[in-house]
Design a protein around this motif. Structure first.
Motif: not given
Ligand code: NAD
Length: 330
Positions: A57-60, A62-63, A79-80, A83-84, A86-87
């Protein structure tokens, strides 16, 4: 030299994204942590090829990174990237920055707030044939650009103006130091549901006029620029990476940066000379240089060659062109 390597990931490893992965793998300034692609088969292929972790996943992803390249179809850039950012992840977004101006604005605001870098892949700015112009005091009054490409399904999620012409809009805005005054445009759909051919004429407040023709329904690739100004004519082949300069001077022995060959000619009873010059251009991989510039910009050593603001400016002109054409063909 970057002391601490930038931990980086690539989102979208299709036609172009796989090359981002390859370069990050080889750049001494970067550490490629992993990749993500919504198409698992495409992801597995590149994961295997470059021996890099495939995230699910993108979330995992960018962690574990501080920066990413977003190399997915244009409609998903916003969208992508949002998300990036914002993190607090720096983003290199392939061109065009987003599908709409509103989205680009929103990303710029978010990046300003989070102090993250947005760099955009208008790769022609690194083309040695274009960079060579800086030696010739170029201030064009007339610009003519032709960009033709054979049809491929890739990129057709957006009209040719955002897919191809945007490269040339960005080049023109980088060459002309003046505000856009008027834009005329025409175009049509031939094969896809959106514009496949477009022509635009951009007039600047300074009096400079640029004419751009872009097509994604051509037999062969063509990427040519002609520039005219008082006493200078330049012809640039972006595809072949060659630049030719014709300069008019009174000095027969005038030497330019490249090979310099003067061709004497008579002009209005005065002896004037055309100096022909074809500079020897360096050979390098523009994508590798572009990504290295991104990494060095993250570390504060360089500045992005094409910033988010530059890309938004190009998108703004592209959006006007697209709207004018659509309005006229309805
Ligand atoms: P492509 O279709 O070959 O690859 C896109 C990849 O992204 C595919 O593997 C797809 O599965 C994946 N993908 C799609 N949506 C996704 C999502 N939401 N999350 C994760 N993965 C997703 O396309 P391409 O030709 O590589 O183009 C990608 C981008 O690069 C486009 O924005 C295009 O305009 C740009 N591009 C720029 C240049 C240039 O000259 N700078 C050249 C080609 C493409």
């Amino acid at each position: 030299m970057v002391k601490e390597r930038v931990k980086i990931g690539v989102i979208g490893v299709g036609h172009l994204g796989q090359h981002h992965a390859k370069h990050y793998k080889n750049l001494s300034s970067a550490e490629l942590i992993g990749i993500f692609d919504e198409d698992k088969t495409a992801g597995e292929l590149i994961s295997e090829k470059y021996k890099v972790k495939l995230f699910n996943s993108i979330d995992s992803l960018i962690d574990e990174v501080e920066a990413v390249s977003v190399v997915t179809p244009t409609k998903s850039h916003y969208k992508i990237s949002k998300l990036c950012i914002q993190n607090n992840i720096h983003v290199f977004i392939e061109k065009p920055i987003t599908a709409t101006l509103k989205q680009a604005d929103s990303l710029l605001k978010l990046s300003e707030k989070s102090k993250t870098i947005i760099q955009v892949g208008h790769i022609e700015r690194l083309n040695p044939a274009l960079i060579a112009l800086k030696y010739y005091n170029v201030n064009p009054k007339l610009i003519e650009i032709q960009r033709l490409a054979p049809y491929t399904a890739r990129g057709t999620d957006v009209p040719v103006v955002l897919d191809k012409m945007i490269h040339d809009i960005d080049i023109i805005l980088s060459l002309v130091n003046s505000k856009v005054e008027t834009i005329d445009a025409s175009g049509l759909s031939i094969l896809t549901d959106s514009l496949d051919i477009a022509h635009a004429r951009i007039s600047f407040q300074s009096g400079t006029v640029a004419s751009i023709m872009s097509s994604r329904i051509a037999k062969d690739d063509v990427r040519k620029i002609k520039l005219f100004q008082k006493d200078l004519y330049a012809t640039i082949d972006l595809l072949m990476e060659s630049t030719e300069i014709y300069k008019v001077t009174n000095d027969r022995n005038h030497q330019e940066k490249g090979e310099g060959l003067s061709i004497p000619f008579q002009y209005k009873s005065k002896n004037r000379y055309i100096i022909y010059d074809k500079p020897n251009l360096p050979k390098y991989d523009s994508l590798k240089e572009e990504l290295n510039n991104f990494i060095l910009s993250i570390r504060g050593i360089e500045k992005p060659i094409v910033s988010g603001q530059d890309a938004k400016d190009a998108l703004e002109v592209a959006t006007i062109i697209e709207r004018k054409i659509i309005r006229d063909i309805k």
